[in-house]
Scaffold this active site. Structure first.
Site, short mmCIF file in Angstrom:
data_model
loop_
_atom_site.label_atom_id
_atom_site.label_comp_id
_atom_site.label_asym_id
_atom_site.label_seq_id
_atom_site.Cartn_x
_atom_site.Cartn_y
_atom_site.Cartn_z
N GLN A 97 27.34 32.44 126.97
CA GLN A 97 26.52 32.98 125.79
C GLN A 97 26.56 34.43 125.66
O GLN A 97 26.23 35.36 126.66
CB GLN A 97 24.95 32.53 126.12
CG GLN A 97 24.19 32.74 124.82
CD GLN A 97 22.73 32.81 124.99
OE1 GLN A 97 21.99 33.23 126.10
NE2 GLN A 97 21.96 31.86 124.12
N TYR A 184 16.31 38.17 119.04
CA TYR A 184 17.64 39.34 119.29
C TYR A 184 18.12 39.83 118.18
O TYR A 184 17.79 39.49 116.81
CB TYR A 184 18.23 38.87 120.48
CG TYR A 184 17.58 38.79 121.69
CD1 TYR A 184 17.11 39.80 122.40
CD2 TYR A 184 17.30 37.59 122.38
CE1 TYR A 184 16.09 39.55 123.61
CE2 TYR A 184 16.70 37.50 123.51
CZ TYR A 184 16.18 38.38 124.03
OH TYR A 184 15.35 38.20 125.48
N ARG A 231 23.73 29.58 118.90
CA ARG A 231 22.30 29.25 119.09
C ARG A 231 21.23 29.94 118.32
O ARG A 231 21.27 31.42 118.10
CB ARG A 231 21.82 29.73 120.78
CG ARG A 231 20.55 28.83 121.10
CD ARG A 231 20.27 29.22 122.58
NE ARG A 231 19.67 28.05 123.16
CZ ARG A 231 18.64 28.03 123.96
NH1 ARG A 231 18.15 29.16 124.41
NH2 ARG A 231 18.52 26.76 124.50
N GLY A 321 16.65 23.25 130.38
CA GLY A 321 16.66 24.52 130.85
C GLY A 321 15.84 24.62 132.32
O GLY A 321 16.95 24.33 133.19
N ARG A 322 14.69 24.91 132.45
CA ARG A 322 14.06 24.79 133.68
C ARG A 322 14.42 23.64 134.59
O ARG A 322 14.88 23.97 135.85
CB ARG A 322 12.74 25.40 133.92
CG ARG A 322 12.33 26.58 133.15
CD ARG A 322 11.21 26.76 132.36
NE ARG A 322 11.13 25.78 131.42
CZ ARG A 322 9.94 25.11 131.04
NH1 ARG A 322 8.71 25.68 131.50
NH2 ARG A 322 9.85 24.20 130.09
C1 LIG Z 1 14.46 31.89 133.51
C2 LIG Z 1 14.85 31.56 132.22
C3 LIG Z 1 15.67 32.28 131.25
C4 LIG Z 1 16.13 31.98 130.21
N1 LIG Z 1 17.10 32.78 129.59
C5 LIG Z 1 17.80 32.59 128.29
C6 LIG Z 1 18.90 33.34 127.95
O1 LIG Z 1 19.55 34.16 128.59
N2 LIG Z 1 19.48 32.86 126.71
C7 LIG Z 1 18.68 31.91 125.93
O2 LIG Z 1 19.18 31.63 124.96
N3 LIG Z 1 17.64 31.21 126.35
C8 LIG Z 1 17.19 31.64 127.80
N4 LIG Z 1 16.15 30.70 128.08
C9 LIG Z 1 15.52 29.66 127.39
C10 LIG Z 1 16.07 28.36 127.72
O3 LIG Z 1 17.53 28.33 127.40
C11 LIG Z 1 15.76 27.16 127.10
O4 LIG Z 1 15.70 27.06 125.81
C12 LIG Z 1 14.14 27.20 127.76
O5 LIG Z 1 13.88 27.23 129.11
C13 LIG Z 1 13.37 25.69 127.16
O6 LIG Z 1 14.00 24.73 127.75
P1 LIG Z 1 13.19 24.02 128.90
O7 LIG Z 1 11.89 23.72 128.40
O8 LIG Z 1 14.20 22.71 129.19
O9 LIG Z 1 13.25 24.76 130.07
C14 LIG Z 1 15.68 30.95 129.45
C15 LIG Z 1 14.49 30.28 129.94
C16 LIG Z 1 14.23 30.55 131.33
C17 LIG Z 1 13.16 29.58 132.01
#
Ligand SMILES: Cc1cc2nc3c(=O)[nH]c(=O)nc-3n(C[C@H](O)[C@H](O)[C@H](O)COP(=O)(O)O)c2cc1C
Length: 369
Positions: A97, A184, A231, A321-322
């Site tokens: 990314q 962003y 994205r 994500g998480r």
């Molecule tokens: C620790 C953390 C860091 C993240 N960093 C980014 C990132 O660098 N770029 C991005 O587009 N989204 C980032 N996100 C969002 C995740 O990609 C994802 O969309 C979000 O956690 C929701 O998905 P989940 O409910 O499965 O966690 C981040 C989320 C978390 C929890």
């Protein structure tokens, strides 16, 4: 019938399943270079259909947080090469990314203490960067007021994206995802409530989309459309993105424009687990109709919801994500209906290998216990 474990042809890149590791900043690159720990972290997760790395800044100007790994110096490219080699050796696939935060930055992160840049000179209310505080310590600090990019500077930012994409290909990535989500730089141009520019990059919808589409086109031309993805987060409110009148129309026109470009995929970031409102499901259907290519959706998924979304045909791939932070073998656990380990929020950002590369696979945890 499970669709989550069906293969998928991602513009010529065969994926063994529909499980995508969503991009997640982990803030462990002390010198902005991905290292052996980064390589281990991603290698441990190589059974994902597709890994998308954490956001990687395309330039010093594009950085909003300390300890995020960049993709603009030879050392950073070499660092990422270790990561792609590790993932490929393990049989995985990985996109990077690429990221420019725009106004979500701080003078202590910029060259010579310069102001961050954006579409306009308005700071994001209540937003923080991770930078140096007044005592010189790494800390969350309010973002610094930005300055509006001059028209001819926008071309330079686009060139920075192109160079970063070329660097990514040299580092062995399977493709590149532009970070157009979460408030962003691209959203700072798209958002009609913010972008009050009166040049070719502001005002009408066509003008507000221009920076995003010119960047997509320039990157596609440099590395191929089938390796270029983006994205976005329609109706996302993170980082002070305010509602505006023709928001539906903006996102659906973006969808149509991206559809015409035959990209690797479009990735929707639903911010519902990031403290925001979920993307409206009726809107999602309209987006799907306007954008006919590969669509990923991330945000709040567990197995049942993921299966349901794939079954309904509303999306093609599911981003997690998480769950991926704490379950390196997420694909295997989902397949076996095994329990998922909870994520430790205190180690999500920064620190050492704890909460990063020490989450065990299920076999390891059961054999240890
Ligand atoms: C620790 C953390 C860091 C993240 N960093 C980014 C990132 O660098 N770029 C991005 O587009 N989204 C980032 N996100 C969002 C995740 O990609 C994802 O969309 C979000 O956690 C929701 O998905 P989940 O409910 O499965 O966690 C981040 C989320 C978390 C929890």
């Amino acid at each position: 019938m499970s669709k989550l474990f069906d293969g998928y042809d991602l513009a010529g890149l065969p994926l063994p399943n529909r499980v995508v590791m969503a991009p997640m900043t982990r803030s462990r690159a002390l010198d902005t270079v991905a290292d052996e720990q980064t390589a281990l972290y991603y290698r441990q997760r190589a059974s994902a259909g597709l890994i998308i790395t954490e956001g990687s800044q395309i330039s010093v100007e594009g950085r909003g947080y300390l300890f995020t790994p960049g993709i603009h110096t030879p050392e950073q490219v070499a660092g990422w090469k270790r990561v792609t080699d590790a993932v490929h050796q393990q049989g995985g696939r990985i996109f990077i990314q690429i990221w420019h935060v725009g106004r979500i930055s701080h003078v202590t992160l910029q060259r010579s203490g310069d102001s961050p840049v954006s579409s306009v000179n308005l700071p994001a209310a209540a937003a923080t960067a991770f930078a140096y505080d007044s005592a010189g310590n790494p800390n969350k600090v309010p973002v610094s007021p930005p300055r509006a990019l001059a028209t001819d500077e926008i071309r330079r930012v686009i060139r920075d994206f192109v160079q970063a994409a070329q660097n990514a290909m040299a580092a062995g990535f399977d493709g590149v995802e532009l970070h157009g989500a979460n408030g962003y730089i691209f959203e700072q141009f798209l958002n009609d409530g913010l972008n009050s520019r009166n040049d070719a990059y502001g005002g009408t919808l066509e003008n507000r989309m221009r920076f995003l589409l010119e960047t997509v086109d320039a990157v596609s031309e440099a590395i191929g459309a089938s390796k270029t993805a983006i994205r976005i987060s329609p109706f996302g409110r993170l980082h002070d993105m305010k509602p505006y009148a023709d928001e539906d129309d903006t996102w659906l026109t973006v969808a149509e424009q991206l559809s015409a470009r035959s990209l690797a995929y479009v990735h929707l970031s639903d911010q519902l687990t990031l403290g925001q409102t979920a993307i409206d499901r009726e809107f999602l259907k309209r987006f799907r109709a306007a954008y006919t290519g590969t669509l990923i959706l991330a945000g709040g998924f567990q197995k049942a919801e993921a299966e349901q979304a794939l079954e309904s045909g509303i999306v093609d791939l599911i981003g997690f994500g998480r769950p991926y932070i704490s379950n390196p073998d997420l694909v295997e656990r989902l397949r076996d209906n095994a329990p998922l380990s909870p994520v430790d929020r205190s180690t999500m950002y920064g620190g050492d290998s704890r909460g990063y590369t020490d989450y065990p696979r299920l076999e390891t945890s059961s054999s240890a216990g």
